[in-house]
Design a protein around this motif. Sequence first.
Motif, PDB file in Angstrom:
ATOM      1  N   LEU A  87       0.726  -1.280  -0.102  1.00 10.76           N
ATOM      2  CA  LEU A  87       0.039   0.190   0.016  1.00 10.76           C
ATOM      3  C   LEU A  87       0.922   1.180  -0.161  1.00 10.76           C
ATOM      4  O   LEU A  87       0.502   2.219  -0.717  1.00 10.76           O
ATOM      5  CB  LEU A  87      -0.919  -0.081   1.161  1.00 10.76           C
ATOM      6  N   ALA A 124      -7.094   6.061  -4.720  1.00 13.50           N
ATOM      7  CA  ALA A 124      -8.021   5.554  -3.624  1.00 13.50           C
ATOM      8  C   ALA A 124      -8.501   4.118  -3.986  1.00 13.50           C
ATOM      9  O   ALA A 124      -8.516   3.202  -3.317  1.00 13.50           O
ATOM     10  CB  ALA A 124      -9.114   6.326  -3.249  1.00 13.50           C
ATOM     11  N   HIS A 125      -8.946   3.968  -5.270  1.00 17.09           N
ATOM     12  CA  HIS A 125      -9.601   2.677  -5.775  1.00 17.09           C
ATOM     13  C   HIS A 125      -8.447   1.620  -5.945  1.00 17.09           C
ATOM     14  O   HIS A 125      -8.961   0.801  -5.441  1.00 17.09           O
ATOM     15  CB  HIS A 125     -10.296   2.991  -7.352  1.00 17.09           C
ATOM     16  N   ARG A 181      -5.786   1.455  -4.047  1.00 14.44           N
ATOM     17  CA  ARG A 181      -5.708   0.982  -2.975  1.00 14.44           C
ATOM     18  C   ARG A 181      -6.496   0.103  -2.391  1.00 14.44           C
ATOM     19  O   ARG A 181      -6.190  -0.945  -1.527  1.00 14.44           O
ATOM     20  CB  ARG A 181      -5.504   2.321  -1.896  1.00 14.44           C
ATOM     21  N   LYS A 182      -7.710   0.024  -2.594  1.00 13.01           N
ATOM     22  CA  LYS A 182      -8.763  -0.709  -2.052  1.00 13.01           C
ATOM     23  C   LYS A 182      -8.698  -1.963  -2.653  1.00 13.01           C
ATOM     24  O   LYS A 182      -8.644  -3.028  -2.113  1.00 13.01           O
ATOM     25  CB  LYS A 182     -10.410  -0.265  -2.244  1.00 13.01           C
ATOM     26  N   ILE A 183      -8.281  -2.060  -4.244  1.00 11.60           N
ATOM     27  CA  ILE A 183      -8.249  -3.402  -4.647  1.00 11.60           C
ATOM     28  C   ILE A 183      -6.994  -4.053  -4.247  1.00 11.60           C
ATOM     29  O   ILE A 183      -7.010  -5.276  -3.749  1.00 11.60           O
ATOM     30  CB  ILE A 183      -8.167  -3.120  -6.037  1.00 11.60           C
ATOM     31  N   GLU A 206      -5.442  -3.529  -1.095  1.00 12.43           N
ATOM     32  CA  GLU A 206      -5.613  -4.077   0.293  1.00 12.43           C
ATOM     33  C   GLU A 206      -6.636  -5.343   0.238  1.00 12.43           C
ATOM     34  O   GLU A 206      -6.398  -6.278   0.879  1.00 12.43           O
ATOM     35  CB  GLU A 206      -6.587  -2.912   0.762  1.00 12.43           C
ATOM     36  N   ARG A 207      -7.508  -5.371  -0.757  1.00 11.73           N
ATOM     37  CA  ARG A 207      -8.664  -6.475  -0.754  1.00 11.73           C
ATOM     38  C   ARG A 207      -7.549  -7.936  -1.229  1.00 11.73           C
ATOM     39  O   ARG A 207      -7.860  -8.899  -0.656  1.00 11.73           O
ATOM     40  CB  ARG A 207      -9.567  -6.339  -1.665  1.00 11.73           C
ATOM     41  N   GLN A 212      -5.761  -9.093   1.795  1.00 13.42           N
ATOM     42  CA  GLN A 212      -6.447  -9.435   2.818  1.00 13.42           C
ATOM     43  C   GLN A 212      -7.033 -11.053   2.394  1.00 13.42           C
ATOM     44  O   GLN A 212      -7.146 -11.856   3.201  1.00 13.42           O
ATOM     45  CB  GLN A 212      -7.850  -8.787   3.030  1.00 13.42           C
TER      46      GLN A 212
END
Length: 236
Positions: free
Chosen positions: A188, A202-203, A205-207, A209-210, A213
């Motif tokens: 990240l 931001a988009h 980063r979400k992908i 991060e997912r 996870q």
Amino acid sequence: MADTKRQSMAGKVATPKVGPTKEVIDGDSSLYKAVGARIKITCAPHNNVLEGTLFTTCNVTNAIAINTAPAPPNPSAPLSSQPGDFHIIPFGHIVTFELVGPGERAPESAAGFDGALPSITKVDLEALKAREENTIREMKKKDAQKGKGVTKEAQELFDYIARTLPLRWAGTQIVVNEASLIDAPYGLNNIKSAPGKEQSEAHVRKIVERFYQLKKPAQGAPRASVATPIAPRKGG
């Protein structure tokens, strides 16, 4: 009577010799004129012998195609109903061939392609060229999706993001949507974008991060309860 006539014709056919040069395979050659007939061919380098129906001779690919599948049990069945077991033989591998039967041809047709059954149509070279170019483009596109000198996890991250966003490799950097960059080691903190592209970043980063996870084993998750067997009571 038809079978007797065919056997008689086959018995009178000479056994022409064909040397391993493409010049002898032309419109006037015996092999060219045998298209549609049953032939026996000896092939270099091990003198393998194939017998079947000569499907075509081609001066573009410098090869012949022979169908070695057995003829249908019913003698009156058309040649087009034969199963296919095709072999491609380069001109240079032809040692000898023997015409063993006239095969099935269109009535009152001349030798060569025109009277062959099933009929042989002209090859669309432009269509083949376009198909080849499209295949090359697709192969280059797939190759461009594979990172060079990156880890397996980096490639997995790339493939994961590619499900939802357009991206490409730029060396070892991942370029997402032509707006954000992900540098090694692809965490990240390694995501950056051009000014004004914060929403895209931001988009991304979400992908990312997912992705991590999903790869990280669940920690602290409640364990399924296990039933404890109860000992039987004495005396019922």
